[in-house]
Design an enzyme around this catalytic site. Structure first.
Site, mmCIF file in Angstrom:
data_model
loop_
_atom_site.group_PDB
_atom_site.id
_atom_site.type_symbol
_atom_site.label_atom_id
_atom_site.label_comp_id
_atom_site.label_asym_id
_atom_site.label_seq_id
_atom_site.Cartn_x
_atom_site.Cartn_y
_atom_site.Cartn_z
ATOM 1 N N GLY A 1 -17.835 -4.632 4.563
ATOM 2 C CA GLY A 1 -16.774 -4.961 3.609
ATOM 3 C C GLY A 1 -15.784 -5.971 4.162
ATOM 4 O O GLY A 1 -15.190 -6.747 3.412
ATOM 5 N N LYS B 1 -4.790 -5.064 -10.296
ATOM 6 C CA LYS B 1 -5.567 -6.295 -10.503
ATOM 7 C C LYS B 1 -5.742 -6.659 -11.979
ATOM 8 O O LYS B 1 -5.912 -7.834 -12.304
ATOM 9 C CB LYS B 1 -6.935 -6.181 -9.827
ATOM 10 C CG LYS B 1 -6.844 -6.239 -8.310
ATOM 11 C CD LYS B 1 -8.211 -6.247 -7.666
ATOM 12 C CE LYS B 1 -8.097 -6.282 -6.155
ATOM 13 N NZ LYS B 1 -9.389 -6.419 -5.486
ATOM 14 N N GLY C 1 -16.634 -0.029 -11.554
ATOM 15 C CA GLY C 1 -15.177 -0.182 -11.613
ATOM 16 C C GLY C 1 -14.788 -1.637 -11.442
ATOM 17 O O GLY C 1 -15.594 -2.559 -11.648
ATOM 18 N N GLY C 2 -13.541 -1.857 -11.024
ATOM 19 C CA GLY C 2 -13.018 -3.209 -10.879
ATOM 20 C C GLY C 2 -13.778 -4.018 -9.837
ATOM 21 O O GLY C 2 -14.091 -5.195 -10.058
ATOM 22 N N TYR D 1 -14.045 -1.489 3.333
ATOM 23 C CA TYR D 1 -13.977 -1.901 4.749
ATOM 24 C C TYR D 1 -13.244 -0.892 5.631
ATOM 25 O O TYR D 1 -13.091 -1.115 6.822
ATOM 26 C CB TYR D 1 -13.391 -3.309 4.893
ATOM 27 C CG TYR D 1 -11.932 -3.453 4.529
ATOM 28 C CD1 TYR D 1 -11.563 -3.811 3.249
ATOM 29 C CD2 TYR D 1 -10.921 -3.247 5.471
ATOM 30 C CE1 TYR D 1 -10.230 -3.945 2.903
ATOM 31 C CE2 TYR D 1 -9.587 -3.385 5.137
ATOM 32 C CZ TYR D 1 -9.254 -3.732 3.854
ATOM 33 O OH TYR D 1 -7.927 -3.857 3.517
ATOM 34 N N SER E 1 -4.655 -7.449 5.528
ATOM 35 C CA SER E 1 -4.354 -8.835 5.134
ATOM 36 C C SER E 1 -3.185 -9.442 5.911
ATOM 37 O O SER E 1 -3.256 -10.617 6.299
ATOM 38 C CB SER E 1 -4.097 -8.914 3.631
ATOM 39 O OG SER E 1 -5.279 -8.639 2.935
#
Ligand code: ATR
Length: 293
Positions: free
Chosen positions: A253, A69, A145-146, A232, A22
């Site tokens: 991803g 998250k 999952g999340g 990813y 990111s």
């Protein structure tokens, strides 16, 4: 209160975050927009303590990654509807001393899927590019999952009927109830055939540093099936490699990473993100890490 004088501050919080792509993607976007912002990767241990501290130092927006998250929802004073419904947020925006939480992961899924779905299944879309109702496309989501929660929310928003397959049945049951999906025990997948239009892998199996194999049986993959991985790292996961060999259309991803980041940046700044520049930055970083893509 501290106000950074030369650059506006943004960042990603999680644990670990050292390998996050990111910062490369976001800093290149800020440079292209010509606005003085800096985006940092920060490992934190206590969201309740650390997020207000980052706000006091002047951070305006934060990306949130594993394992925080869900926990950030309790730190935020406002939570947008998408984050409430998914039960997790990957984005925080500060106003004064309070934070608003939002989920852009599901937007990332929709955007990553859109182009390939329009090419493979044009009958799903209106001439204006809107998803038509009653298109009867079916998806299989592996994992509960999340990441799977954001994927299921995204698929529901596109009217795609979804089946969830997971190792632990109780977790899949909870997700099925929440997003009105069908349930399949993971070990029943080996008797299934290639009847899904879309297969999305959301587990950590195949992620760099974990098992180098896939839990997805090959016979559910074939020409006409779109295969997407939310992982990813690596760019070619064992699942995507197997899917390519079976003739599937592939969505990496990194397409989701890009699109969720674009939505974050636009929410923070209130302006259009330079998507091509961000994609180039991501591809360069992935090539440096994995060689040819
Ligand atoms: P995330 O938030 O990144 O989705 P998570 O909430 O820990 O991570 O979910 C991980 C998912 O990967 C779960 O669906 C998990 O299955 P269980 O619910 O049975 O734990 C799945 N998973 C992880 N390792 C797995 C393995 N070796 N085989 C099958 N599923 C696995």
């Amino acid at each position: 209160m501290i106000r950074p004088a030369q650059e506006r501050l943004f960042g990603v919080i999680g644990r670990p975050v050292a390998h996050s792509l990111s910062p490369v993607m976001m800093n290149r976007a800020f440079d292209a927009l010509g606005i003085a912002c800096r985006y940092l990767a920060m490992e934190i241990t206590d969201p309740t303590h650390d997020i207000p501290l980052l706000g006091a130092v002047g951070f305006e927006g934060l990306s949130v990654t594993v394992p925080y998250k869900e926990e950030v929802l309790t730190v935020a004073t406002q939570v947008e509807d998408d984050a409430v419904q998914i039960g997790a947020a990957n984005t925080l925006k500060r106003t004064g001393s309070s934070w608003t939480a939002k989920n852009t992961d599901w937007i990332g899924v929709v955007q990553a899927l859109r182009g390939t779905m329009q090419t493979t299944y044009p009958e799903m879309f209106s001439p204006m590019g809107e998803v038509l109702p009653h298109h009867s496309k079916r998806a299989l989501v592996i994992g509960a999952g999340g990441a799977a929660r954001a994927v299921c929310f995204a698929l529901r928003s596109m009217g795609i009927h979804t089946t969830i397959a997971n190792r632990t049945l109780e977790k899949a049951e909870a997700l099925c109830e929440r997003f009105h999906c069908d349930l399949m025990p993971l070990d029943h997948l080996s008797q299934a055939d290639a009847s899904w239009h879309l297969v999305i892998h959301t587990t950590s199996v195949g992620m760099e540093g974990s098992h180098n194999h896939t839990i997805v049986p090959p016979q559910i993959l074939g020409p006409g099936v779109i295969a997407m991985d939310v992982v990813y790292t690596p760019h070619w996961t064992p699942f995507l490699t197997a899917a390519k060999e079976r003739g599937c259309e592939i969505i990496h991803g990194s397409a989701m990473l890009l699109a969720q980041g674009v939505a974050q940046l636009e929410w923070w700044l209130g302006m259009r993100a330079p998507i091509e520049t961000m994609q180039e930055a991501l591809e360069e970083a992935l090539k440096r890490r994995y060689g040819a893509l």
